[in-house]
Design a protein around this motif. Structure first.
Motif, PDB file in Angstrom:
ATOM      1  N   THR A  93     127.917   6.259  84.641  1.00  0.00           N
ATOM      2  CA  THR A  93     127.354   4.912  84.780  1.00  0.00           C
ATOM      3  C   THR A  93     128.210   4.044  85.692  1.00  0.00           C
ATOM      4  O   THR A  93     128.088   2.816  85.698  1.00  0.00           O
ATOM      5  CB  THR A  93     127.216   4.240  83.403  1.00  0.00           C
ATOM      6  OG1 THR A  93     128.501   4.230  82.769  1.00  0.00           O
ATOM      7  CG2 THR A  93     126.226   4.989  82.528  1.00  0.00           C
ATOM      8  N   SER A  94     129.087   4.682  86.449  1.00  0.00           N
ATOM      9  CA  SER A  94     129.883   3.979  87.444  1.00  0.00           C
ATOM     10  C   SER A  94     130.033   4.879  88.662  1.00  0.00           C
ATOM     11  O   SER A  94     129.850   6.100  88.575  1.00  0.00           O
ATOM     12  CB  SER A  94     131.262   3.594  86.894  1.00  0.00           C
ATOM     13  OG  SER A  94     131.979   4.761  86.515  1.00  0.00           O
ATOM     14  N   TYR A  95     130.384   4.280  89.789  1.00  0.00           N
ATOM     15  CA  TYR A  95     130.507   5.025  91.038  1.00  0.00           C
ATOM     16  C   TYR A  95     131.733   5.927  90.986  1.00  0.00           C
ATOM     17  O   TYR A  95     132.867   5.449  90.919  1.00  0.00           O
ATOM     18  CB  TYR A  95     130.602   4.044  92.198  1.00  0.00           C
ATOM     19  CG  TYR A  95     130.791   4.692  93.547  1.00  0.00           C
ATOM     20  CD1 TYR A  95     130.000   5.759  93.950  1.00  0.00           C
ATOM     21  CD2 TYR A  95     131.756   4.213  94.432  1.00  0.00           C
ATOM     22  CE1 TYR A  95     130.161   6.353  95.199  1.00  0.00           C
ATOM     23  CE2 TYR A  95     131.931   4.791  95.687  1.00  0.00           C
ATOM     24  CZ  TYR A  95     131.131   5.861  96.062  1.00  0.00           C
ATOM     25  OH  TYR A  95     131.307   6.441  97.290  1.00  0.00           O
ATOM     26  N   SER A 329     122.143   1.395  80.771  1.00  0.00           N
ATOM     27  CA  SER A 329     123.476   1.281  81.370  1.00  0.00           C
ATOM     28  C   SER A 329     123.397   1.292  82.889  1.00  0.00           C
ATOM     29  O   SER A 329     124.106   0.542  83.571  1.00  0.00           O
ATOM     30  CB  SER A 329     124.373   2.425  80.886  1.00  0.00           C
ATOM     31  OG  SER A 329     124.590   2.350  79.496  1.00  0.00           O
ATOM     32  N   LEU A 330     122.534   2.133  83.439  1.00  0.00           N
ATOM     33  CA  LEU A 330     122.383   2.185  84.887  1.00  0.00           C
ATOM     34  C   LEU A 330     121.719   0.925  85.423  1.00  0.00           C
ATOM     35  O   LEU A 330     122.068   0.441  86.505  1.00  0.00           O
ATOM     36  CB  LEU A 330     121.582   3.432  85.288  1.00  0.00           C
ATOM     37  CG  LEU A 330     122.396   4.725  85.303  1.00  0.00           C
ATOM     38  CD1 LEU A 330     121.497   5.934  85.383  1.00  0.00           C
ATOM     39  CD2 LEU A 330     123.376   4.727  86.469  1.00  0.00           C
ATOM     40  N   SER A 332     122.156  -1.956  84.393  1.00  0.00           N
ATOM     41  CA  SER A 332     123.187  -3.005  84.454  1.00  0.00           C
ATOM     42  C   SER A 332     124.083  -2.869  85.677  1.00  0.00           C
ATOM     43  O   SER A 332     124.790  -3.817  86.040  1.00  0.00           O
ATOM     44  CB  SER A 332     124.041  -2.980  83.182  1.00  0.00           C
ATOM     45  OG  SER A 332     124.837  -1.804  83.128  1.00  0.00           O
ATOM     46  N   THR A 333     124.077  -1.707  86.336  1.00  0.00           N
ATOM     47  CA  THR A 333     124.888  -1.527  87.545  1.00  0.00           C
ATOM     48  C   THR A 333     124.175  -2.039  88.795  1.00  0.00           C
ATOM     49  O   THR A 333     124.792  -2.141  89.861  1.00  0.00           O
ATOM     50  CB  THR A 333     125.249  -0.041  87.772  1.00  0.00           C
ATOM     51  OG1 THR A 333     124.073   0.693  88.143  1.00  0.00           O
ATOM     52  CG2 THR A 333     125.869   0.581  86.528  1.00  0.00           C
ATOM     53  N   SER A 335     122.338  -4.675  91.326  1.00  0.00           N
ATOM     54  CA  SER A 335     122.530  -6.078  91.662  1.00  0.00           C
ATOM     55  C   SER A 335     121.352  -6.901  91.165  1.00  0.00           C
ATOM     56  O   SER A 335     120.287  -6.360  90.828  1.00  0.00           O
ATOM     57  CB  SER A 335     122.654  -6.240  93.182  1.00  0.00           C
ATOM     58  OG  SER A 335     121.406  -5.937  93.809  1.00  0.00           O
ATOM     59  N   GLN A 410     123.493   5.793  92.155  1.00  0.00           N
ATOM     60  CA  GLN A 410     122.788   5.795  90.864  1.00  0.00           C
ATOM     61  C   GLN A 410     121.716   6.887  90.826  1.00  0.00           C
ATOM     62  O   GLN A 410     121.509   7.530  89.797  1.00  0.00           O
ATOM     63  CB  GLN A 410     122.152   4.430  90.592  1.00  0.00           C
ATOM     64  CG  GLN A 410     123.138   3.317  90.289  1.00  0.00           C
ATOM     65  CD  GLN A 410     123.482   2.494  91.511  1.00  0.00           C
ATOM     66  OE1 GLN A 410     123.422   2.982  92.635  1.00  0.00           O
ATOM     67  NE2 GLN A 410     123.842   1.231  91.293  1.00  0.00           N
TER      68      GLN A 410
END
Length: 478
Positions: A93-95, A329-330, A332-333, A335, A410
């Motif tokens: 869920t993060s880069y 969760s994705l 929320s990443t 913009s 993502q």
């Protein structure tokens, strides 16, 4: 019933198809270098009982897998190329980019596997029921920036196919009923004279200046082309890393898009004049190298209707709690702008609606209604050229969280998630059901063929890629 047959078959083979998708995912390769992915998938075709022709159309990583004989001939289009710069560790869920930094940011590991699964299900139905007909699975490389199918069309690889079916991963479940943008991709290379940038700059002729002047000129051109057109560029060679040297060589790669090939060609000629002007201003030499092109997509409405009814028949398996939590969760990443425009992404794939069914959700759980559309997807695909020579229809199924843009980390992160694989098999089921329907009821092909014939009579196909141009790998300058 056909639906029970296909659902049962795909359920039994679920782990096998997930394994294939994962192999391609973990062996990401860019255009026309998909050596491992193509060979792996071709070998899986042979294991499944298909006869495989490699090096289709003279392309190393293209192949055609065939089963059966006689009419009708139904083709499934599969892709397996990845994108540079989109390597990403899965299910995060993060880069978290991979070391190679090449990844399936457009979901082609799913696309190729789903089309293969559909071909296998259709083959099995013919086999078990002793029906005549031919199933073809086309292993199509280089869709991302390479227009592999356009080259394959030019070489006659799709000749004799009665109908072609394919799909694309997305956050939506619908028929891809929009047309697309045709494009040209072209290198502009400038050659100047190097010199010491401080001691003797007057003796140098900067190729980098020429590239920059060309880009400025093209940016002024944007005001004077149709609003549907797009012009993108990447400076692929700046001439080096030493500012104290007048750069003798520089290169820029342009991608020019518009709704019609003729419009692309007109804009391209104007861009060439700007490049020539930049060369004159800088006293440098200009070389123009045509890289690839593709046409605009031509939907076949009769075939789309069959595919839509097959998608409805396939239905949707609801996401479980873990899938919903991951999608949230994705989400929320993304913009604020990406979240606000999530419906635009869906509409680009053919979604019809006001989005009310997505209220409080992060995954699509419904199938959009099908409506014929004269709209244009602001993107390009080499499926388009197939659609000019074979009646073609495309479906998309939800493999990612709402709002997920293609060509992002993502998208790559979700590429082998359980939800993505559910969507992949949903697409496979819809395409297989559509093919089986045509095998069982050949008369249903008649309106498909008549619609296509009517189009062809008024719109003869001309390949937008010149005959002297051949598929090329990504060119990297040190």
């Amino acid at each position: 019933m056909s639906s029970n047959f296909v659902k049962d078959y795909l359920s039994k083979k679920k782990k096998d198809f997930e394994r294939i998708s994962e192999y391609i995912y973990f062996h990401p390769e860019t255009r026309f270098e998909e050596y491992e992915s193509a060979e792996f998938l071709a070998a899986e075709c042979e294991k499944a009982g298909f006869q495989v022709e490699r090096n289709a159309g003279g392309i190393d990583t293209a192949f055609v897998a065939t089963y059966g004989s006689g009419a009708p001939v139904i083709g499934f289009l599969g892709e397996f190329d990845a994108l540079s710069g989109l390597g990403q560790e899965p299910n995060k869920t993060s880069y978290e980019p991979t070391e190679k930094n090449v990844g399936h940011g457009c979901g082609h590991n799913l696309l190729g596997t789903g089309a293969f699964a559909a071909a296998c299900a259709a083959k099995k139905f013919l086999e078990d029921n002793g029906l005549p007909g031919t199933v073809k699975f086309f292993g199509c490389p280089g869709e991302e920036g390479g227009s592999g199918k356009t080259f394959m069309v030019r070489e006659g690889v799709f000749d004799g196919v009665d109908a072609a079916l394919t799909w694309h991963p997305s956050p939506a479940n619908c028929i891809m009923s929009l047309s697309s943008l045709a494009n040209y991709q072209v290198y502009f290379r400038f050659k100047g004279i190097s010199s010491h940038a401080a001691n003797s700059p007057h003796l140098g002729r900067s190729a980098l200046d020429a590239v920059e002047l060309m880009n400025v000129g093209v940016n002024y051109l944007r005001e004077h082309i149709i609003p549907e057109a797009r012009i993108h560029y990447a400076v692929t060679n700046t001439g080096g890393i030493s500012p104290n040297v007048v750069q003798a060589n520089a290169e820029v790669l342009y991608l020019i898009r518009s709704p019609k090939v003729k419009q692309v060609d007109e804009i391209y000629k104007r861009v060439c004049k700007i490049a020539q002007g930049a060369a004159l201003m800088t006293e440098t030499e200009l070389t123009i190298e045509f890289d690839k092109a593709c046409s605009n997509y031509i939907p076949n409405r009769s075939l789309e209707k069959i595919l839509y009814e097959s998608l409805q028949e396939a239905g949707i398996e609801k996401p479980d709690e873990n899938e919903i939590a991951y999608a949230e969760s994705l989400w929320s990443t993304l913009s604020e702008g990406e979240q606000e425009s999530y419906l635009d992404i869906l509409r680009g794939f053919g979604y019809k609606g006001d989005g009310s069914e997505f209220e409080g959700k992060y995954l699509a759980e419904t199938i959009s209604e099908y409506e014929q559309s004269d709209g244009i997807l602001p993107g390009s695909t080499d499926v388009s050229d197939v659609s000019w020579v074979v009646p073609t229809a495309q479906v998309t199924t939800s493999t990612s969280a709402l709002g997920t843009p293609l060509h992002t980390w993502q998208m790559t992160a979700q590429g082998i998630s359980s939800y993505a694989h559910k969507g992949m098999l949903r697409a496979a089921e819809a395409m297989a059901l559509a093919a089986i329907r045509l095998f069982k009821n050949k008369e249903e092909l008649e309106p498909v063929k008549q619609e296509f014939k009517k189009f062809q009579e008024k719109n003869p196909y001309t390949c937008p890629i010149p005959g002297h141009v051949h598929p090329s790998k990504i060119q990297i300058h040190s």
